[in-house]
Design a protein around this motif. Structure first.
Motif, mmCIF file in Angstrom:
data_model
loop_
_atom_site.group_PDB
_atom_site.id
_atom_site.type_symbol
_atom_site.label_atom_id
_atom_site.label_comp_id
_atom_site.label_asym_id
_atom_site.label_seq_id
_atom_site.Cartn_x
_atom_site.Cartn_y
_atom_site.Cartn_z
ATOM 1 N N ALA A 4 5.610 -11.986 33.622
ATOM 2 C CA ALA A 4 5.627 -13.930 34.370
ATOM 3 C C ALA A 4 5.166 -14.793 32.854
ATOM 4 C CB ALA A 4 5.667 -14.413 35.433
ATOM 5 N N LEU A 5 3.829 -14.086 33.111
ATOM 6 C CA LEU A 5 2.598 -14.281 32.313
ATOM 7 C C LEU A 5 2.585 -13.726 30.902
ATOM 8 C CD1 LEU A 5 -0.005 -16.541 31.116
ATOM 9 C CD2 LEU A 5 -1.300 -14.218 31.636
ATOM 10 N N ILE A 6 3.136 -13.124 30.610
ATOM 11 C CA ILE A 6 4.073 -12.159 29.364
ATOM 12 C C ILE A 6 5.088 -12.801 28.300
ATOM 13 C CG2 ILE A 6 3.994 -9.849 27.616
ATOM 14 C CD1 ILE A 6 2.489 -8.529 29.663
ATOM 15 N N GLU A 7 5.561 -12.917 29.603
ATOM 16 C CA GLU A 7 7.052 -13.896 29.359
ATOM 17 C C GLU A 7 7.200 -15.595 28.600
ATOM 18 O OE1 GLU A 7 9.400 -13.461 32.874
ATOM 19 O OE2 GLU A 7 10.541 -11.282 31.831
ATOM 20 N N GLU A 8 6.174 -15.970 29.814
ATOM 21 C CA GLU A 8 5.882 -16.832 28.874
ATOM 22 C C GLU A 8 5.053 -17.107 27.587
ATOM 23 O OE1 GLU A 8 3.100 -20.609 30.431
ATOM 24 O OE2 GLU A 8 4.321 -19.346 32.117
ATOM 25 N N LEU A 13 5.289 -18.187 21.813
ATOM 26 C CA LEU A 13 5.810 -18.249 20.249
ATOM 27 C C LEU A 13 7.392 -18.354 19.522
ATOM 28 C CD1 LEU A 13 3.639 -14.187 20.549
ATOM 29 C CD2 LEU A 13 2.848 -16.457 19.423
ATOM 30 N N PHE A 14 7.985 -17.944 20.708
ATOM 31 C CA PHE A 14 9.155 -18.240 19.708
ATOM 32 C C PHE A 14 9.296 -19.749 19.726
ATOM 33 C CE2 PHE A 14 11.322 -14.413 22.070
ATOM 34 C CZ PHE A 14 11.169 -13.660 21.292
ATOM 35 N N SER A 15 8.844 -20.869 20.412
ATOM 36 C CA SER A 15 9.217 -22.117 20.078
ATOM 37 C C SER A 15 7.767 -22.307 18.762
ATOM 38 C CB SER A 15 8.990 -22.761 21.330
ATOM 39 O OG SER A 15 8.111 -21.959 21.820
ATOM 40 N N MET A 16 7.226 -21.232 18.263
ATOM 41 C CA MET A 16 6.278 -22.154 17.869
ATOM 42 C C MET A 16 6.856 -21.940 16.272
ATOM 43 S SD MET A 16 2.879 -21.160 19.634
ATOM 44 C CE MET A 16 1.778 -21.638 18.072
ATOM 45 N N ARG A 17 7.343 -20.954 16.107
ATOM 46 C CA ARG A 17 7.686 -19.965 14.926
ATOM 47 C C ARG A 17 9.283 -20.043 14.511
ATOM 48 N NH1 ARG A 17 6.668 -14.961 12.424
ATOM 49 N NH2 ARG A 17 6.554 -13.165 14.002
ATOM 50 N N PRO A 18 9.951 -20.586 13.246
ATOM 51 C CA PRO A 18 11.493 -19.991 13.408
ATOM 52 C C PRO A 18 11.540 -18.604 13.014
ATOM 53 C CG PRO A 18 10.390 -21.362 11.814
ATOM 54 C CD PRO A 18 9.313 -21.193 12.268
#
Length: 77
Positions: A4-8, A13-18
């Protein structure tokens, strides 16, 4: 808890950069999840019409893990 921590952290990371190769990554991840990780990088490359080398490069640049590592994580889940 670790998964769960890794997925979070991956979601952050996905949301931080396109993501430039978003369609390829989404399609690849759908195939991996559908097979529950029981596929090879070669068969994944054939399904998405990319070479294994390009697939590894894109995964490493965009996700920070190789397709093989992601397949193993999904198998573990």
């Amino acid at each position: 808890d670790r998964i769960a921590l890794i997925e979070e952290s991956l979601l952050q990371l996905f949301s931080m950069r396109p993501i430039r190769a978003g369609g390829l990554l989404e399609t690849s991840m759908q195939y991996i999840y559908e097979c529950r990780g029981s596929m090879t990088v070669g068969s994944l490359a054939e399904k998405v019409n990319y070479s294994e080398r390009n697939l590894r490069r894109i995964f490493q640049n965009e996700l920070g893990v190789s397709p093989k590592e992601l397949i193993r994580i999904i198998q573990f889940q």
